[in-house]
Design a protein around this motif. Structure first.
Motif, mmCIF file in Angstrom:
data_model
loop_
_atom_site.group_PDB
_atom_site.id
_atom_site.type_symbol
_atom_site.label_atom_id
_atom_site.label_comp_id
_atom_site.label_asym_id
_atom_site.label_seq_id
_atom_site.Cartn_x
_atom_site.Cartn_y
_atom_site.Cartn_z
ATOM 1 N N ARG A 132 0.856 -1.355 -0.024
ATOM 2 C CA ARG A 132 0.107 -0.225 0.003
ATOM 3 C C ARG A 132 0.822 1.284 -0.073
ATOM 4 N N GLY A 133 2.039 1.093 0.180
ATOM 5 C CA GLY A 133 3.023 2.149 0.051
ATOM 6 C C GLY A 133 3.360 2.800 1.363
ATOM 7 N N ASP A 134 2.830 2.215 2.436
ATOM 8 C CA ASP A 134 3.193 2.700 3.821
ATOM 9 C C ASP A 134 4.742 2.550 4.083
ATOM 10 N N VAL A 135 5.079 3.546 4.685
ATOM 11 C CA VAL A 135 6.903 3.495 4.807
ATOM 12 C C VAL A 135 6.931 3.812 6.057
ATOM 13 N N THR A 136 7.807 3.298 6.769
ATOM 14 C CA THR A 136 8.379 3.563 8.146
ATOM 15 C C THR A 136 10.036 3.809 7.700
ATOM 16 N N THR A 137 10.495 4.852 8.161
ATOM 17 C CA THR A 137 11.928 5.205 7.827
ATOM 18 C C THR A 137 12.788 5.276 9.008
ATOM 19 N N THR A 138 14.165 4.884 8.791
ATOM 20 C CA THR A 138 14.985 5.415 10.197
ATOM 21 C C THR A 138 16.081 6.270 9.718
ATOM 22 N N LEU A 162 15.103 7.871 0.927
ATOM 23 C CA LEU A 162 15.123 7.987 -0.452
ATOM 24 C C LEU A 162 14.902 6.705 -1.146
ATOM 25 N N ASP A 163 15.193 5.582 -0.577
ATOM 26 C CA ASP A 163 14.993 4.374 -1.435
ATOM 27 C C ASP A 163 13.386 4.207 -1.275
ATOM 28 N N ALA A 164 12.774 4.578 -0.082
ATOM 29 C CA ALA A 164 11.424 4.688 -0.035
ATOM 30 C C ALA A 164 10.531 5.428 -1.217
ATOM 31 N N ALA A 165 10.895 6.293 -1.454
ATOM 32 C CA ALA A 165 10.600 7.425 -2.474
ATOM 33 C C ALA A 165 10.799 6.974 -3.789
ATOM 34 N N ALA A 166 12.070 6.346 -4.096
ATOM 35 C CA ALA A 166 12.024 5.566 -5.425
ATOM 36 C C ALA A 166 11.107 4.672 -5.670
ATOM 37 N N ARG A 167 11.136 3.513 -4.549
ATOM 38 C CA ARG A 167 9.990 2.706 -4.721
ATOM 39 C C ARG A 167 8.717 3.101 -4.970
ATOM 40 N N SER A 168 8.223 4.097 -4.308
ATOM 41 C CA SER A 168 6.912 4.731 -4.226
ATOM 42 C C SER A 168 6.670 5.110 -5.890
ATOM 43 N N VAL A 169 7.633 5.566 -6.553
ATOM 44 C CA VAL A 169 7.578 6.167 -7.763
ATOM 45 C C VAL A 169 7.425 4.932 -8.668
#
Length: 158
Positions: free
Chosen positions: A5-11, A17-24
């Motif tokens: 679903r695009g939910d992202v928890t980052t540390t 940045l990786d999460a943003a690329a995966r979301s695109v």
């Protein structure tokens, strides 16, 4: 967290940045699946919807719209536009009028002048509603980023 679903928890920044690329990439895949569904299951194709938005916007701006202009706008052949316009005409979404400037040509006009472009593509209306939740600075950053993504996509295989 549901990664589908695009939910992202980052540390850290790298993870963000990786999460943003995966979301695109997820967005691109979703758009591709939507385009396939629209070809078979859900009304006019993406090109037909884009053509309708183009006709409504240009007509509302007082400009004449021809099948050739639509083909140029969509980046497709006039033959494909002819078939698409015939289907839109059969669905009572557009009408044709003689072109006073060129008797060999016809104008494409919306059948229902009161039609709202968001009614043609409800997803656009939903996205506009989500965008209104962003601050001005967030909206500017998202806009700039997505413009860069669109440019990269447009440059692919050219």
């Amino acid at each position: 967290m549901n990664p589908n679903r695009g939910d992202v928890t980052t540390t850290d920044d790298t993870t963000a940045l990786d999460a943003a690329a995966r979301s695109v990439e997820r967005l691109r895949l979703s758009e591709s699946r939507l385009a396939r569904r629209r070809q078979t299951d859900c009304g006019p194709s993406e090109n037909a919807r884009a053509a309708m938005r183009f006709v409504l916007e240009r007509t509302d701006a007082g400009e004449d719209v021809t099948p050739t202009l639509i083909a140029e706008y969509l980046g497709v052949s006039t033959a494909s536009v002819t078939g698409m316009l015939d289907r839109l005409h059969s669905g009572s979404m557009i009408a044709f009028a003689p072109n006073p400037a060129d008797r060999r040509s016809k104008l494409v006009v919306p059948f229902d002048r009161g039609a709202d472009p968001d009614d043609i593509d409800p997803l656009t209306a939903q996205i506009r509603k989500m965008v209104r939740q962003l601050s001005d600075s967030e909206a500017k950053k998202v806009s700039q980023f997505l413009a860069q993504v669109a440019d990269a996509v447009d440059q692919e295989c050219t």
